[in-house]
Design a protein around this motif. Structure first.
Motif, PDB file in Angstrom:
ATOM      1  N   LEU A  24       1.872   8.095   4.498  1.00  0.00           N
ATOM      2  CA  LEU A  24       0.718   7.202   4.608  1.00  0.00           C
ATOM      3  C   LEU A  24      -0.025   7.165   3.280  1.00  0.00           C
ATOM      4  O   LEU A  24      -0.293   8.215   2.680  1.00  0.00           O
ATOM      5  N   HIS A  25      -0.374   5.961   2.837  1.00  0.00           N
ATOM      6  CA  HIS A  25      -1.187   5.802   1.634  1.00  0.00           C
ATOM      7  C   HIS A  25      -2.196   4.683   1.871  1.00  0.00           C
ATOM      8  O   HIS A  25      -1.811   3.541   2.181  1.00  0.00           O
ATOM      9  N   LEU A  56      -3.190   0.046   5.188  1.00  0.00           N
ATOM     10  CA  LEU A  56      -2.451   1.297   5.166  1.00  0.00           C
ATOM     11  C   LEU A  56      -0.966   1.043   4.900  1.00  0.00           C
ATOM     12  O   LEU A  56      -0.315   0.299   5.640  1.00  0.00           O
ATOM     13  N   PHE A  57      -0.471   1.650   3.823  1.00  0.00           N
ATOM     14  CA  PHE A  57       0.955   1.633   3.537  1.00  0.00           C
ATOM     15  C   PHE A  57       1.605   2.727   4.386  1.00  0.00           C
ATOM     16  O   PHE A  57       1.204   3.889   4.330  1.00  0.00           O
ATOM     17  N   LEU A  74      -0.083  -2.123   6.966  1.00  0.00           N
ATOM     18  CA  LEU A  74      -0.728  -2.197   8.277  1.00  0.00           C
ATOM     19  C   LEU A  74      -2.224  -2.441   8.139  1.00  0.00           C
ATOM     20  O   LEU A  74      -2.919  -1.698   7.447  1.00  0.00           O
ATOM     21  N   ASN A  75      -2.714  -3.503   8.793  1.00  0.00           N
ATOM     22  CA  ASN A  75      -4.147  -3.678   8.994  1.00  0.00           C
ATOM     23  C   ASN A  75      -4.510  -2.878  10.237  1.00  0.00           C
ATOM     24  O   ASN A  75      -4.236  -3.301  11.360  1.00  0.00           O
ATOM     25  N   ASN A 115      -4.514  -3.995  14.120  1.00  0.00           N
ATOM     26  CA  ASN A 115      -3.166  -3.594  14.530  1.00  0.00           C
ATOM     27  C   ASN A 115      -2.159  -4.694  14.197  1.00  0.00           C
ATOM     28  O   ASN A 115      -1.313  -5.071  15.003  1.00  0.00           O
ATOM     29  N   THR A 116      -2.234  -5.165  12.947  1.00  0.00           N
ATOM     30  CA  THR A 116      -1.364  -6.245  12.501  1.00  0.00           C
ATOM     31  C   THR A 116      -0.545  -5.784  11.299  1.00  0.00           C
ATOM     32  O   THR A 116      -1.094  -5.211  10.350  1.00  0.00           O
TER      33      THR A 116
END
Length: 535
Positions: free
Chosen positions: A215-216, A223-224, A234-235, A239-240
Motif C-alpha cells: 500500500l502506498h 491508494l496504490f 483505489l479511491n 470504493n472505486t
C-alpha cells in the motif's frame, strides 16, 4: 526431494563466496548490538522515544525472556502453552541492547500495524484468538512502564491474517486484505463498516501470492494497491478503482513469494506531485507449493511512476536473486535492500541460501551497490528499520514453527545494526548536527533549524522527513520520505547555519504523525530529531 544435506551444501557455498570476496572492501558495516533480545522479532517499529518495539506471536511456546515480576499469561485459547510466563514482545533499547518484557495476550501471528497521529501504535489482527483483535501501545521512554492494551470494544469486521495498514490524512488507518479477506476497513470505524475489493480476489492464486498487499498513499489522496503482480489506484472514499496499472513482469511479489516495495521519496522540487513505486524481488510461482525444489528467487525490480499519465514498469536487475528482502528508505534518498534468501519462499523451512550482502539502490543512477556482508542469516520473519542516527536496526529470523536453536538456520535472537558508508568516521568532518529545531511543524507553515558543522560549509544543507513504519514480512507499512525545500544557509555564528524550510503542504503529502527530521550536508546525514507533523 531435496535432502537437508543439499541445503547445508548450498549454505557452505554461500559462506565460501563470502570469504573469497571479503577482500573487496565492500562499503557498510554490521555490528551485533544485542546477543539475546529475548524474542525473535516478527514485527518491528521504532518509536519517537528512540527505542524499538519487537513483537513476535503467541501460540509458539516459551520465548527467552520472562514477563516482569513473576507475571504469567493464562489463556485457555493458546494452542501451545496455556500458562505462559514468558514475553512475546519487548521494548528494545538500541543503545544499550537491553530488552524490557511486554505483555501480549492474543495471537499476533502475521498481523499488521501503524502509528497513529499522536504516536500511539495501532496493531490489528493475527491468527486464532487474535483474528479480529485491535491492540494499542502508547510508547514511553526507556525505563517507563508502558505496555500493550487489547481493546475490549473495538473489533475488526473481518478476521485479518496477513493484512496491510496505511495511515490516512484524516488520522484513520485503512486495513486492507488478509487471507480470504477480500475487503478493507478503517480504524476507527466511525460506522463505515467494510468494503469489498474484488481486486484482491482476482489476484489470489492457488498459493495466495496476494497477501500483505503493498500500500502506498499517493499525493492525490488515492491508494496504490499492489498484489501478486498487479496493481490498482483505489479511491477509498467511494470504493472505486480509478486505474489498473500494467502487470509487473516476472515472478509473484507478495506473500508468500516475498518481494518488497517502497514509494521513492516525494520531492518539494516538483511540489511532491511525482510518486514513483519500486518493487523488488519475489519467488518463483511454484516455490511455495514445491519447497523441496528450492526454486531460484527473482532477480528483478520494477519501478513505475504511478502518477504518470502513461505509467509503465521499467525493469532492473539486482546483483543477486532475492526474496524476503526488506527495503529501507535511507536519509540520502537511496534504498537499502537487506535480509532474505536466494531461493525458495516464505514459510517454515521453505528457503535456503541466505542473502548475506545487502545492496543499496540509487534512484538517480538506477544502479545497485553491493554492501559488506553479515555473518547472520536472516530469512523468514526478519525485519529492518531505520534509526534516527542513520543506522538500520536488523532483527528476527525464525524459519521454524517454534523457537529452535539447533540445526540449519536456528531461531535468531541476536540484533544487529547495519551502518551504511555515510556513517564512516571518514565523513565526520562534514557531518551536520541539528542544534536548534522545532518539536512540532504545522502543515504549510515555515520553520527554521540551526545546523552546526564540524568545519566549513562545503556543499548544500538539505532536510528530509522519514516516517516510522510498521515492518513485517518484507514490507514496511506506512514508510514515507519527503525532501523538503530549503533556503540558502545563513551563518548564525561560527560554523552554525540557519536554514529555513516549510512543513509539508498537507496531510495528504505527509499524514499526521511523528517523523524523523534529518539534516544532510554534502549528502552526508546527521542524527535526526523527532518532529510531530500536524495541523
Amino acid at each position: 526431494m531435496a535432502c537437508p544435506g543439499r541445503r547445508n551444501f548450498l549454505w557452505f557455498l554461500s559462506v565460501v563466496v563470502l570469504i573469497s570476496s571479503s577482500t573487496r572492501a565492500q562499503p557498510g558495516r554490521f555490528d551485533v548490538i544485542a546477543q539475546n533480545a529475548g524474542v525473535a522479532s516478527m514485527h518491528t517499529v521504532v518509536t519517537h522515544f528512540s527505542n524499538a518495539i519487537f513483537l513476535d506471536r503467541t501460540n509458539i511456546g516459551p520465548s527467552q525472556i520472562n514477563l516482569a515480576a513473576g507475571g504469567c499469561r493464562d489463556n485457555p485459547d493458546d494452542r501451545t502453552l496455556k500458562h505462559d510466563c514468558t514475553a512475546h514482545s519487548v521494548m528494545f533499547d538500541y543503545f544499550s541492547g537491553a530488552s524490557r518484557a511486554l505483555s501480549i495476550y492474543s495471537d499476533t501471528w502475521c498481523s499488521s500495524g501503524q502509528f497513529l497521529p499522536n504516536g500511539t501504535l495501532l496493531q490489528t489482527g493475527g491468527d486464532f484468538d487474535g483474528f479480529f483483535k485491535v491492540r494499542y501501545m502508547t510508547p514511553c521512554p526507556n525505563g517507563g512502564t508502558c505496555d500493550w492494551q487489547e481493546s475490549k470494544t473495538e473489533f475488526l469486521h473481518s478476521g485479518r491474517w496477513y493484512a496491510s495498514n496505511q495511515l490516512l490524512p484524516d488520522g484513520r488507518v485503512i486495513v486492507v486484505g488478509g487471507r480470504s479477506a477480500f475487503s478493507y476497513e478503517f480504524i476507527p470505524d466511525r460506522g463505515a463498516g467494510q468494503f469489498e475489493l474484488p481486486f484482491l480476489k482476482e489476484t489470489n492464486d492457488p498459493t495466495f501470492n496476494n497477501l500483505y498487499p503493498f500500500l502506498h498513499l499517493l499525493p492525490d489522496n488515492n491508494l496504490f494497491v499492489f498484489a501478486n503482480r498487479d496493481s490498482i489506484l483505489l479511491n477509498y472514499f467511494t470504493n472505486t478503482v480509478l486505474r489498473r496499472y500494467p502487470t509487473l513482469p516476472g515472478e509473484p511479489r507478495n506473500y508468500p513469494s516475498a518481494g518488497s516495495s517502497v514509494m521513492l521519496p516525494l520531492d518539494s522540487a516538483n511540489s511532491f506531485s511525482n510518486a514513483e513505486i519500486l518493487v523488488c524481488g519475489g519467488s518463483n510461482k511454484d516455490a511455495y507449493a514445491y519447497p523441496a525444489g528450492q526454486l531460484p528467487a527473482s532477480q528483478t525490480c520494477g519501478r513505475m511512476v504511478a502518477t504518470s499519465g502513461d505509467p509503465n514498469w521499467n525493469i532492473l536487475n539486482m546483483p543477486t536473486r532475492r526474496n524476503m528482502g526488506d527495503m529501507v528508505l535511507l536519509p540520502t534518498g537511496q534504498v537499502l535492500i537487506i535480509n532474505g534468501a536466494q531461493s525458495g519462499s516464505q514459510g517454515w523451512g521453505y528457503a535456503s541460501s541466505p542473502c548475506l550482502n545487502p545492496v543499496i539502490f540509487d534512484p538517480v543512477s538506477s544502479k545497485f551497490e553491493t554492501q559488506a556482508a553479515s555473518t547472520i542469516p536472516r530469512m523468514y520473519h526478519s525485519t529492518a528499520n531505520l534509526l534516527p542516527d542513520g543506522r538500520v536496526l536488523v532483527a528476527g529470523s525464525n524459519t521454524h514453527e517454534y523457537y529452535t536453536f539447533t540445526g540449519a538456520f536456528p531461531t535468531e535472537l541476536r540484533v544487529e545494526a547495519f551502518s551504511p558508508a555515510y556513517l564512516d568516521p571518514a565523513n565526520d568532518w562534514q557531518r551536520p548536527k541539528l542544534v536548534n529545531y522545532p518539536g512540532v511543524i504545522n502543515y504549510g507553515m515555515p520553520f527554521s533549524v540551526d545546523v552546526s558543522l564540524p568545519g566549513n560549509l562545503t556543499g548544500d544543507i538539505e532536510l528530509t522527513l522519514l516516517s516510522a513504519p510498521f515492518t513485517t514480512h518484507s514490507f514496511s507499512q506506512g514508510q514515507r520520505q519527503l525532501k523538503l525545500a530549503v533556503s540558502t544557509p545563513l551563518r548564525a555564528n561560527g560554523n552554525t547555519f540557519t536554514v529555513k524550510s516549510s512543513a509539508p503542504p498537507s496531510a495528504v503529502i505527509a499524514p499526521p504523525s511523528f517523523y524523523m527530521l534529518f539534516p544532510l550536508h554534502n549528502g552526508i546525514p546527521g542524527t535526526a530529531t523527532w518532529v510531530m507533523v500536524t495541523y
